[in-house]
Enzyme design. Structure first.
Site, PDB file in Angstrom:
ATOM      1  CG  ASP A  87      -1.816   1.208   1.286  1.00 48.10           C
ATOM      2  OD1 ASP A  87      -2.297   1.636   0.219  1.00 48.10           O
ATOM      3  OD2 ASP A  87      -2.040   1.740   2.393  1.00 48.10           O
ATOM      4  CD  GLU A 143      -6.111   0.430  -3.338  1.00 55.41           C
ATOM      5  OE1 GLU A 143      -6.519  -0.306  -2.414  1.00 55.41           O
ATOM      6  OE2 GLU A 143      -6.084   1.656  -3.258  1.00 55.41           O
ATOM      7  CG  ASP A 165      -1.098   3.325   5.941  1.00 52.84           C
ATOM      8  OD1 ASP A 165      -1.619   3.817   4.930  1.00 52.84           O
ATOM      9  OD2 ASP A 165      -0.923   3.960   7.002  1.00 52.84           O
TER      10      ASP A 165
END
Length: 186
Positions: A7, A67, A140
């Site tokens: 992330d 992501e 996170d």
């Protein structure tokens, strides 16, 4: 398969490494790479690359999952995130690791069963499914674990891997888990 989920962020980058095994999923390590806040963006990006290098050297992932980038209203933030993502991608490529990307909705769907889940729901579900205990991880970190989990779940389902066939992960075990914890998927 061992997957490093990341992330990315310029102030802190979450990471989570999960091994997909016949018996299910096992967290090999997770945490935050935190560059010095007082440093320039360039220096922080260098520190993030060094931190990710160390994670890769220690935990030996076979691929990296990330992501997909999303476009927000703040152009400056999007540009900074793009630079951080580029550094993460370059680090993975330098190690010869394939990179797979997933949309936020796809990650939430893989973890919670709904693409509109809140970050806290994803964190709670992962905590139970991956047996992270009562020690709450920063969002996170759970976001990074969610990316890695999504990659393993998608790989297992698309390849018909033994994880899906054995009833572990998202197969029969998933339905039982949802029945036991309906508040997490509401």
């Amino acid at each position: 398969m061992i997957v490093l989920g990341i992330d990315p962020g310029s102030r802190k980058t979450g990471y989570g490494v999960i091994a997909g095994e016949a018996a299910g999923y096992r967290v090999l390590g997770c945490g935050l790479v935190r560059p010095r806040a007082s440093d320039t963006l360039h220096e922080r990006i260098g520190q993030l690359c060094t931190g990710i290098d160390e994670v890769i050297a220690q935990l030996k992932p076979e691929c990296v999952a990330l992501e997909t980038a999303f476009v927000g209203r703040n152009v400056r933030s999007a540009l900074i995130l793009g630079q951080v993502r580029g550094a993460v991608l370059a680090t993975a490529m330098r190690h010869g690791l394939p990179v797979r990307e997933y949309a936020p909705r796809e990650i939430k769907l893989a973890v919670t069963g709904t693409g509109s889940a809140r970050k806290e729901q994803v964190a709670a579900m992962l905590s139970k499914m991956l047996d992270l205990g009562s020690d709450l991880k920063p969002l996170d970190v759970t976001d990074a674990l969610g990316v890695a989990y999504c990659d393993l779940a998608r790989s297992a389902s698309s390849l018909g891997a033994q994880i899906g066939k054995s009833g572990k992960g998202r197969g029969k075990g998933w339905a039982a888990f949802v029945n036991e914890h309906p508040e997490l998927v509401a």
